[in-house]
Write a protein that holds these residues in place. Structure first.
Motif, PDB file in Angstrom:
ATOM      1  N   VAL A  25     -68.880 -50.812  77.633  1.00  0.00           N
ATOM      2  CA  VAL A  25     -69.500 -50.653  76.313  1.00  0.00           C
ATOM      3  C   VAL A  25     -69.852 -49.203  75.994  1.00  0.00           C
ATOM      4  O   VAL A  25     -70.452 -48.934  74.955  1.00  0.00           O
ATOM      5  N   MET A  26     -69.490 -48.287  76.849  1.00  0.00           N
ATOM      6  CA  MET A  26     -69.861 -46.883  76.656  1.00  0.00           C
ATOM      7  C   MET A  26     -69.341 -46.316  75.340  1.00  0.00           C
ATOM      8  O   MET A  26     -69.954 -45.438  74.739  1.00  0.00           O
ATOM      9  N   ASP A  27     -68.200 -46.806  74.873  1.00  0.00           N
ATOM     10  CA  ASP A  27     -67.618 -46.293  73.633  1.00  0.00           C
ATOM     11  C   ASP A  27     -68.031 -47.092  72.402  1.00  0.00           C
ATOM     12  O   ASP A  27     -67.550 -46.833  71.297  1.00  0.00           O
ATOM     13  N   ASP A  28     -68.896 -48.082  72.586  1.00  0.00           N
ATOM     14  CA  ASP A  28     -69.389 -48.918  71.490  1.00  0.00           C
ATOM     15  C   ASP A  28     -70.902 -48.754  71.424  1.00  0.00           C
ATOM     16  O   ASP A  28     -71.641 -49.363  72.192  1.00  0.00           O
ATOM     17  N   ARG A  29     -71.367 -47.918  70.506  1.00  0.00           N
ATOM     18  CA  ARG A  29     -72.788 -47.576  70.484  1.00  0.00           C
ATOM     19  C   ARG A  29     -73.683 -48.776  70.205  1.00  0.00           C
ATOM     20  O   ARG A  29     -74.785 -48.888  70.750  1.00  0.00           O
ATOM     21  N   LEU A  30     -73.208 -49.686  69.359  1.00  0.00           N
ATOM     22  CA  LEU A  30     -74.011 -50.872  69.060  1.00  0.00           C
ATOM     23  C   LEU A  30     -74.107 -51.767  70.288  1.00  0.00           C
ATOM     24  O   LEU A  30     -75.196 -52.246  70.634  1.00  0.00           O
ATOM     25  N   ALA A  83     -81.223 -53.003  75.237  1.00  0.00           N
ATOM     26  CA  ALA A  83     -82.316 -53.823  74.728  1.00  0.00           C
ATOM     27  C   ALA A  83     -82.509 -55.077  75.573  1.00  0.00           C
ATOM     28  O   ALA A  83     -83.648 -55.463  75.893  1.00  0.00           O
ATOM     29  N   ILE A  84     -81.426 -55.728  75.946  1.00  0.00           N
ATOM     30  CA  ILE A  84     -81.521 -56.936  76.775  1.00  0.00           C
ATOM     31  C   ILE A  84     -82.153 -56.601  78.126  1.00  0.00           C
ATOM     32  O   ILE A  84     -83.085 -57.280  78.578  1.00  0.00           O
ATOM     33  N   SER A  85     -81.661 -55.551  78.761  1.00  0.00           N
ATOM     34  CA  SER A  85     -82.180 -55.152  80.069  1.00  0.00           C
ATOM     35  C   SER A  85     -83.668 -54.830  79.981  1.00  0.00           C
ATOM     36  O   SER A  85     -84.462 -55.266  80.823  1.00  0.00           O
ATOM     37  N   ALA A  86     -84.042 -54.064  78.949  1.00  0.00           N
ATOM     38  CA  ALA A  86     -85.437 -53.648  78.820  1.00  0.00           C
ATOM     39  C   ALA A  86     -86.362 -54.823  78.526  1.00  0.00           C
ATOM     40  O   ALA A  86     -87.476 -54.901  79.061  1.00  0.00           O
ATOM     41  N   LEU A  87     -85.919 -55.755  77.678  1.00  0.00           N
ATOM     42  CA  LEU A  87     -86.771 -56.897  77.352  1.00  0.00           C
ATOM     43  C   LEU A  87     -86.939 -57.839  78.534  1.00  0.00           C
ATOM     44  O   LEU A  87     -88.017 -58.407  78.739  1.00  0.00           O
ATOM     45  N   LEU A 143     -93.805 -52.820  73.143  1.00  0.00           N
ATOM     46  CA  LEU A 143     -92.445 -53.322  73.290  1.00  0.00           C
ATOM     47  C   LEU A 143     -91.503 -52.190  73.687  1.00  0.00           C
ATOM     48  O   LEU A 143     -91.714 -51.039  73.285  1.00  0.00           O
ATOM     49  N   PRO A 144     -90.468 -52.491  74.446  1.00  0.00           N
ATOM     50  CA  PRO A 144     -89.521 -51.440  74.848  1.00  0.00           C
ATOM     51  C   PRO A 144     -88.894 -50.752  73.644  1.00  0.00           C
ATOM     52  O   PRO A 144     -88.486 -51.409  72.680  1.00  0.00           O
ATOM     53  N   ALA A 145     -88.812 -49.442  73.715  1.00  0.00           N
ATOM     54  CA  ALA A 145     -88.213 -48.671  72.616  1.00  0.00           C
ATOM     55  C   ALA A 145     -86.747 -49.033  72.420  1.00  0.00           C
ATOM     56  O   ALA A 145     -86.208 -48.883  71.319  1.00  0.00           O
ATOM     57  N   ALA A 146     -86.097 -49.525  73.470  1.00  0.00           N
ATOM     58  CA  ALA A 146     -84.677 -49.879  73.369  1.00  0.00           C
ATOM     59  C   ALA A 146     -84.453 -50.976  72.346  1.00  0.00           C
ATOM     60  O   ALA A 146     -83.389 -51.027  71.708  1.00  0.00           O
ATOM     61  N   ARG A 147     -85.411 -51.863  72.169  1.00  0.00           N
ATOM     62  CA  ARG A 147     -85.266 -52.923  71.165  1.00  0.00           C
ATOM     63  C   ARG A 147     -85.232 -52.325  69.763  1.00  0.00           C
ATOM     64  O   ARG A 147     -84.408 -52.718  68.925  1.00  0.00           O
ATOM     65  N   ARG A 195     -84.376 -49.333  68.937  1.00  0.00           N
ATOM     66  CA  ARG A 195     -83.139 -48.566  68.768  1.00  0.00           C
ATOM     67  C   ARG A 195     -81.981 -49.483  68.389  1.00  0.00           C
ATOM     68  O   ARG A 195     -81.119 -49.118  67.576  1.00  0.00           O
ATOM     69  N   LEU A 196     -81.960 -50.671  68.975  1.00  0.00           N
ATOM     70  CA  LEU A 196     -80.925 -51.641  68.594  1.00  0.00           C
ATOM     71  C   LEU A 196     -81.081 -52.050  67.137  1.00  0.00           C
ATOM     72  O   LEU A 196     -80.097 -52.100  66.381  1.00  0.00           O
ATOM     73  N   ILE A 197     -82.304 -52.336  66.718  1.00  0.00           N
ATOM     74  CA  ILE A 197     -82.551 -52.733  65.332  1.00  0.00           C
ATOM     75  C   ILE A 197     -82.158 -51.608  64.374  1.00  0.00           C
ATOM     76  O   ILE A 197     -81.540 -51.843  63.325  1.00  0.00           O
ATOM     77  N   ASP A 198     -82.491 -50.365  64.719  1.00  0.00           N
ATOM     78  CA  ASP A 198     -82.133 -49.229  63.868  1.00  0.00           C
ATOM     79  C   ASP A 198     -80.618 -49.117  63.720  1.00  0.00           C
ATOM     80  O   ASP A 198     -80.105 -48.851  62.626  1.00  0.00           O
ATOM     81  N   ARG A 199     -79.897 -49.339  64.812  1.00  0.00           N
ATOM     82  CA  ARG A 199     -78.442 -49.226  64.751  1.00  0.00           C
ATOM     83  C   ARG A 199     -77.838 -50.381  63.954  1.00  0.00           C
ATOM     84  O   ARG A 199     -76.896 -50.196  63.185  1.00  0.00           O
ATOM     85  N   LEU A 200     -78.401 -51.587  64.116  1.00  0.00           N
ATOM     86  CA  LEU A 200     -77.953 -52.722  63.316  1.00  0.00           C
ATOM     87  C   LEU A 200     -78.200 -52.462  61.828  1.00  0.00           C
ATOM     88  O   LEU A 200     -77.370 -52.807  60.986  1.00  0.00           O
TER      89      LEU A 200
END
Length: 241
Positions: free
Chosen positions: A81-86, A93-97, A226-230, A232-237
């Protein structure tokens, strides 16, 4: 003490000059940490990436010790998934949650299976954001803060459900909401398994699950943010939509 299991890497941090502390979510032993000797080496470091599937053997003199891991790779998801930012944002996000929500050393086989399935969907299909939303719903259920979306909390009807009470987590119909609709959380049809799915609906659903992660689960864990990674996912979505 010794056991062997399979799991998903959640996090890794440096420990001393050459070792690393690995946190892994296993099917039979839950979220578990241990030291990996030589974990910063060129050979092992690529294996210890969040999302990767690994075979681990944990050893310690006593059960309550941190112990050490011997790790063997099974499947690399991070590289895929390295080339797929989303998708990469989803993996983080999954790992952090999981690390945030689950107690240490407590088996959660159902959410483990759902999590592995979701990890495998990343980058494989454009439908994974909906699976992620439903996974957050399942995670809330797993840790004791599940929502009741079966019928309206006011009228008892199963029809025309459109909102969620931010206090009780119960569904509310348009009729039941009345003049209080602006005080309620959105209940997109995709959370009920109905209708076509848009990015906007998924984002609405994440507003609702996020509310309960923040106001119910986080206080139970000592008001840890809450983890910041979540986010970041929402912002990208949001940018994608």
């Amino acid at each position: 003490m010794e056991w062997r299991d399979q799991g998903v890497v959640l996090a890794v941090r440096r420990h001393g000059e050459t070792s690393a502390i690995l946190e892994v979510f296993t099917e039979n032993h839950g979220r578990h940490a241990g030291v990996v000797r030589g974990g910063t080496s060129r050979k092992i470091a690529p294996v210890l990436q969040p999302g990767n599937q690994v075979d681990v053997t944990w050893r310690a003199r006593l059960e309550d010790h941190l112990g050490s891991f011997a790790v063997e790779p099974i499947r690399s998801r991070a590289a895929g998934v390295m080339d797929d930012r989303l998708a990469l944002a989803g993996l983080n996000a999954i790992s952090a949650l999981l690390s945030f929500a689950l107690p240490e050393r407590e088996a959660h086989p159902q959410i483990y299976v759902r999590s592995v399935t979701l990890f495998d969907l990343l980058g494989a299909t454009d439908a994974w954001p909906l699976a992620y939303l439903r996974w957050e719903l399942a995670l809330l259920e797993e840790v004791g803060f599940g929502l009741d979306l079966t019928r309206c909390a006011v009228t008892g009807s199963r029809d025309d459900l459109a909102y969620v009470s931010p206090r009780t987590g119960r569904a509310v119909s348009k009729q039941g909401a009345g003049e209080w609709s602006d005080k309620l959380l959105p209940l997109p049809m995709c959370l009920l398994g109905q209708g076509p799915v848009s990015d906007a609906e998924i984002l609405d659903g994440l507003v609702t699950t996020g509310h309960f992660l923040k106001t119910q689960l986080a206080p139970a864990l000592g008001n840890i943010p809450l983890p910041a990674a979540r986010q970041r996912l929402i912002d990208r979505l949001s940018r994608q939509g």
